[in-house]
Design a protein around this motif. Structure first.
Motif, PDB file in Angstrom:
ATOM      1  N   GLN A  14      -1.644  -0.204   9.324  1.00 21.01           N
ATOM      2  CA  GLN A  14      -0.433  -0.769   9.904  1.00 21.01           C
ATOM      3  C   GLN A  14       0.211   0.245  10.873  1.00 21.01           C
ATOM      4  O   GLN A  14       0.612  -0.111  11.979  1.00 21.01           O
ATOM      5  CB  GLN A  14       0.547  -1.174   8.801  1.00 21.01           C
ATOM      6  CG  GLN A  14       1.754  -1.920   9.311  1.00 21.01           C
ATOM      7  CD  GLN A  14       2.665  -2.381   8.173  1.00 21.01           C
ATOM      8  OE1 GLN A  14       2.473  -2.041   7.012  1.00 21.01           O
ATOM      9  NE2 GLN A  14       3.662  -3.161   8.527  1.00 21.01           N
ATOM     10  N   ALA A  15       0.282   1.481  10.477  1.00 19.55           N
ATOM     11  CA  ALA A  15       0.862   2.533  11.330  1.00 19.55           C
ATOM     12  C   ALA A  15       0.019   2.730  12.594  1.00 19.55           C
ATOM     13  O   ALA A  15       0.565   2.857  13.700  1.00 19.55           O
ATOM     14  CB  ALA A  15       0.973   3.839  10.555  1.00 19.55           C
ATOM     15  N   GLN A  22       0.503  -0.243  14.992  1.00 20.57           N
ATOM     16  CA  GLN A  22       1.791  -0.154  15.687  1.00 20.57           C
ATOM     17  C   GLN A  22       1.719   0.887  16.821  1.00 20.57           C
ATOM     18  O   GLN A  22       2.230   0.661  17.923  1.00 20.57           O
ATOM     19  CB  GLN A  22       2.914   0.200  14.715  1.00 20.57           C
ATOM     20  CG  GLN A  22       3.327  -0.950  13.822  1.00 20.57           C
ATOM     21  CD  GLN A  22       4.383  -0.548  12.808  1.00 20.57           C
ATOM     22  OE1 GLN A  22       4.618   0.637  12.558  1.00 20.57           O
ATOM     23  NE2 GLN A  22       5.028  -1.547  12.202  1.00 20.57           N
ATOM     24  N   VAL A  59      -9.519   6.194   8.406  1.00 16.74           N
ATOM     25  CA  VAL A  59      -8.789   5.263   7.544  1.00 16.74           C
ATOM     26  C   VAL A  59      -9.770   4.483   6.668  1.00 16.74           C
ATOM     27  O   VAL A  59      -9.492   4.199   5.502  1.00 16.74           O
ATOM     28  CB  VAL A  59      -7.907   4.307   8.380  1.00 16.74           C
ATOM     29  CG1 VAL A  59      -7.363   3.168   7.533  1.00 16.74           C
ATOM     30  CG2 VAL A  59      -6.764   5.072   9.021  1.00 16.74           C
ATOM     31  N   LYS A  80      -8.162   1.724  -0.859  1.00 19.55           N
ATOM     32  CA  LYS A  80      -7.649   0.437  -0.362  1.00 19.55           C
ATOM     33  C   LYS A  80      -6.124   0.454  -0.218  1.00 19.55           C
ATOM     34  O   LYS A  80      -5.588  -0.086   0.740  1.00 19.55           O
ATOM     35  CB  LYS A  80      -8.050  -0.704  -1.301  1.00 19.55           C
ATOM     36  CG  LYS A  80      -9.499  -1.039  -1.255  1.00 19.55           C
ATOM     37  CD  LYS A  80      -9.784  -1.860  -0.029  1.00 19.55           C
ATOM     38  CE  LYS A  80     -11.252  -2.260  -0.044  1.00 19.55           C
ATOM     39  NZ  LYS A  80     -11.686  -2.812   1.200  1.00 19.55           N
ATOM     40  N   SER A  81      -5.442   1.057  -1.137  1.00 17.68           N
ATOM     41  CA  SER A  81      -3.977   1.058  -1.076  1.00 17.68           C
ATOM     42  C   SER A  81      -3.472   1.881   0.117  1.00 17.68           C
ATOM     43  O   SER A  81      -2.509   1.508   0.766  1.00 17.68           O
ATOM     44  CB  SER A  81      -3.394   1.599  -2.386  1.00 17.68           C
ATOM     45  OG  SER A  81      -3.852   2.919  -2.611  1.00 17.68           O
ATOM     46  N   LYS A  82      -4.110   2.988   0.401  1.00 18.20           N
ATOM     47  CA  LYS A  82      -3.698   3.819   1.532  1.00 18.20           C
ATOM     48  C   LYS A  82      -4.171   3.226   2.858  1.00 18.20           C
ATOM     49  O   LYS A  82      -3.520   3.413   3.881  1.00 18.20           O
ATOM     50  CB  LYS A  82      -4.240   5.233   1.379  1.00 18.20           C
ATOM     51  CG  LYS A  82      -3.506   6.047   0.356  1.00 18.20           C
ATOM     52  CD  LYS A  82      -3.878   7.508   0.491  1.00 18.20           C
ATOM     53  CE  LYS A  82      -2.940   8.315  -0.384  1.00 18.20           C
ATOM     54  NZ  LYS A  82      -2.960   9.716  -0.038  1.00 18.20           N
ATOM     55  N   GLN A  83      -5.294   2.534   2.843  1.00 16.99           N
ATOM     56  CA  GLN A  83      -5.837   1.949   4.076  1.00 16.99           C
ATOM     57  C   GLN A  83      -4.837   0.990   4.723  1.00 16.99           C
ATOM     58  O   GLN A  83      -4.644   1.029   5.935  1.00 16.99           O
ATOM     59  CB  GLN A  83      -7.136   1.165   3.766  1.00 16.99           C
ATOM     60  CG  GLN A  83      -8.373   1.968   3.835  1.00 16.99           C
ATOM     61  CD  GLN A  83      -9.618   1.101   3.645  1.00 16.99           C
ATOM     62  OE1 GLN A  83      -9.535  -0.122   3.466  1.00 16.99           O
ATOM     63  NE2 GLN A  83     -10.770   1.732   3.669  1.00 16.99           N
ATOM     64  N   GLU A  84      -4.223   0.158   3.909  1.00 14.00           N
ATOM     65  CA  GLU A  84      -3.328  -0.847   4.449  1.00 14.00           C
ATOM     66  C   GLU A  84      -2.147  -0.219   5.196  1.00 14.00           C
ATOM     67  O   GLU A  84      -1.829  -0.610   6.317  1.00 14.00           O
ATOM     68  CB  GLU A  84      -2.813  -1.754   3.320  1.00 14.00           C
ATOM     69  CG  GLU A  84      -2.146  -3.003   3.827  1.00 14.00           C
ATOM     70  CD  GLU A  84      -1.824  -3.959   2.683  1.00 14.00           C
ATOM     71  OE1 GLU A  84      -0.644  -4.327   2.598  1.00 14.00           O
ATOM     72  OE2 GLU A  84      -2.734  -4.315   1.922  1.00 14.00           O
ATOM     73  N   SER A  85      -1.490   0.751   4.591  1.00 14.15           N
ATOM     74  CA  SER A  85      -0.336   1.375   5.239  1.00 14.15           C
ATOM     75  C   SER A  85      -0.763   2.187   6.464  1.00 14.15           C
ATOM     76  O   SER A  85      -0.079   2.182   7.493  1.00 14.15           O
ATOM     77  CB  SER A  85       0.440   2.252   4.256  1.00 14.15           C
ATOM     78  OG  SER A  85      -0.368   3.329   3.817  1.00 14.15           O
ATOM     79  N   GLU A  86      -1.893   2.871   6.381  1.00 10.82           N
ATOM     80  CA  GLU A  86      -2.382   3.675   7.515  1.00 10.82           C
ATOM     81  C   GLU A  86      -2.812   2.775   8.680  1.00 10.82           C
ATOM     82  O   GLU A  86      -2.552   3.086   9.845  1.00 10.82           O
ATOM     83  CB  GLU A  86      -3.549   4.563   7.086  1.00 10.82           C
ATOM     84  CG  GLU A  86      -3.166   5.717   6.173  1.00 10.82           C
ATOM     85  CD  GLU A  86      -2.272   6.729   6.869  1.00 10.82           C
ATOM     86  OE1 GLU A  86      -2.531   7.072   8.044  1.00 10.82           O
ATOM     87  OE2 GLU A  86      -1.298   7.179   6.235  1.00 10.82           O
TER      88      GLU A  86
END
Length: 166
Positions: free
Chosen positions: A82-83, A86, A69, A74-80
Motif C-alpha cells: 500500500q505504501a 501510494q 516486499v 503476508k501481514s507486512k506485505q499488505e501495508s508495504e
C-alpha cells in the motif's frame, strides 16, 4: 486639352496594366527546415531523453522494492504494498505534470518561432517589393499551382538560416 486627356488616358492604361509581383512559400518546409527549428527539436529531444532515463531509473528502483516486499510475511506485505503504491502514484502524477509543463514550453517556443517566420516573410515581401506572398502547406494547399520561379521557399529558408544565431 485633348492631348492632356489623351496622355492621362495612356498613363491610366499603363498603370492599370502593371503586373503584380506575387510569390508563394511552402510554410511546412520553411518551419521544418530552418536551423532554429532543428535546434529547438534537438533541445527538446535531449530533455525528453533525460526525462525517460529518470523515469526508467525510478521504475527499476520500484521493481527492486516490489521484489523485496514479496519476500515479507503476508501481514507486512499488505501495508508495504500500500505504501509503495501510494509512492508510485504520487511519482506518476509528478511525472505527468512535468511532462505537461515540458509540452507547454515546447508549444510556446514553436508558436514564437512561427510568429517570427511570419514577420520575417512579411518584411521579406516589403523589402523585395512583393504585392503578395502566399503561404501553402502540403495537407491543405492554398496555392494549387504556381510557377517554379514564384516559389521563394528555398530563398526564405536560406535567409532565415543566415539570420539565425544560436
Amino acid at each position: 486639352m485633348k492631348k492632356i486627356l489623351g496622355l492621362a488616358f495612356v498613363a491610366l492604361v499603363f498603370t492599370s496594366c502593371q503586373k503584380q509581383k506575387i510569390a508563394y512559400v511552402d510554410n511546412g518546409l520553411v518551419i521544418n527546415e530552418i536551423k532554429e527549428k532543428v535546434d529547438l527539436e534537438e533541445k527538446y529531444n535531449q530533455k525528453d531523453e533525460a526525462f525517460k532515463r529518470k523515469v526508467d531509473s525510478f521504475r527499476q528502483v520500484f521493481q527492486v522494492e516490489y521484489q523485496k516486499v514479496a519476500t515479507l510475511s503476508k501481514s507486512k506485505q499488505e501495508s508495504e504494498l500500500q505504501a509503495l503504491n501510494q509512492k508510485a502514484q504520487s511519482l506518476q502524477q509528478t511525472w505527468q505534470a512535468e511532462q505537461q509543463k515540458f509540452q507547454s514550453e515546447y508549444q510556446v517556443e514553436i508558436d514564437s518561432l512561427i510568429s517570427k517566420v511570419k514577420g520575417f516573410v512579411k518584411n521579406y515581401g516589403k523589402t523585395n517589393n512583393y504585392d503578395y506572398i502566399l503561404g501553402t502547406v502540403e495537407n491543405s494547399p492554398s496555392v494549387m499551382y504556381g510557377k517554379e520561379e514564384n516559389d521563394i521557399t528555398k530563398k526564405v529558408i536560406e535567409d532565415l538560416n543566415a539570420a539565425y544565431k544560436k
